[in-house]
Design a protein around this motif. Sequence first.
Motif, PDB file in Angstrom:
ATOM      1  N   ALA A  34      11.506   2.458 -45.708  1.00  0.00           N
ATOM      2  CA  ALA A  34      10.393   3.064 -46.447  1.00  0.00           C
ATOM      3  C   ALA A  34       9.433   1.985 -46.952  1.00  0.00           C
ATOM      4  O   ALA A  34       8.217   2.139 -46.876  1.00  0.00           O
ATOM      5  CB  ALA A  34      10.930   3.897 -47.606  1.00  0.00           C
ATOM      6  N   ARG A  35       9.975   0.893 -47.435  1.00  0.00           N
ATOM      7  CA  ARG A  35       9.134  -0.208 -47.913  1.00  0.00           C
ATOM      8  C   ARG A  35       8.364  -0.835 -46.767  1.00  0.00           C
ATOM      9  O   ARG A  35       7.184  -1.171 -46.894  1.00  0.00           O
ATOM     10  CB  ARG A  35       9.975  -1.265 -48.614  1.00  0.00           C
ATOM     11  N   ALA A  37       7.463   0.623 -44.044  1.00  0.00           N
ATOM     12  CA  ALA A  37       6.452   1.574 -43.565  1.00  0.00           C
ATOM     13  C   ALA A  37       5.182   1.496 -44.404  1.00  0.00           C
ATOM     14  O   ALA A  37       4.096   1.766 -43.913  1.00  0.00           O
ATOM     15  CB  ALA A  37       7.014   2.986 -43.597  1.00  0.00           C
ATOM     16  N   GLU A  38       5.308   1.118 -45.672  1.00  0.00           N
ATOM     17  CA  GLU A  38       4.150   1.005 -46.545  1.00  0.00           C
ATOM     18  C   GLU A  38       3.369  -0.278 -46.314  1.00  0.00           C
ATOM     19  O   GLU A  38       2.216  -0.369 -46.698  1.00  0.00           O
ATOM     20  CB  GLU A  38       4.593   1.062 -48.012  1.00  0.00           C
ATOM     21  N   MET A  39       3.991  -1.267 -45.706  1.00  0.00           N
ATOM     22  CA  MET A  39       3.340  -2.561 -45.523  1.00  0.00           C
ATOM     23  C   MET A  39       2.343  -2.518 -44.375  1.00  0.00           C
ATOM     24  O   MET A  39       2.465  -1.738 -43.446  1.00  0.00           O
ATOM     25  CB  MET A  39       4.384  -3.638 -45.264  1.00  0.00           C
ATOM     26  N   VAL A  40       1.349  -3.394 -44.483  1.00  0.00           N
ATOM     27  CA  VAL A  40       0.329  -3.521 -43.458  1.00  0.00           C
ATOM     28  C   VAL A  40       0.668  -4.740 -42.615  1.00  0.00           C
ATOM     29  O   VAL A  40       1.050  -5.791 -43.141  1.00  0.00           O
ATOM     30  CB  VAL A  40      -1.054  -3.706 -44.118  1.00  0.00           C
ATOM     31  N   TYR A  45      -4.332  -6.370 -41.286  1.00  0.00           N
ATOM     32  CA  TYR A  45      -4.961  -7.038 -42.427  1.00  0.00           C
ATOM     33  C   TYR A  45      -6.142  -7.883 -41.963  1.00  0.00           C
ATOM     34  O   TYR A  45      -7.218  -7.836 -42.555  1.00  0.00           O
ATOM     35  CB  TYR A  45      -3.918  -7.899 -43.148  1.00  0.00           C
TER      36      TYR A  45
END
Length: 107
Positions: A34-35, A37-40, A45
């Motif tokens: 889940a963490r 999946a939130e990252m770019v 970037y």
Amino acid sequence: MTEPQGQDPTPWELLRAMQQMRDDLRSDFAALGARLAEMVTKIQYEADRRTDELRIKAVEEDITVIQRERAAERQEARTVRRLALTALAAPIAVGLIVAIVIAKLGL
């Protein structure tokens, strides 16, 4: 659940402990997923940064164009004021010169 020393756990206790560890690992991996999946990503970037830089550059160019237009408008306004002043002052000056010449000639 402390066991007396020297007594080995039963196979069922080992199985239950292993299942608990497996469940804990699953929940930990789910949280990690889940963490992540939130990252770019770095590529996303950098693409966003390039897009932002292009937008900023476009805005700076627009500002430069507007400043040039304002400077041209100011210059045009000065020119119009000079012409208006000349249009008002020239007939008065000509009238005064004609009056002085007529007065000197006595006509």
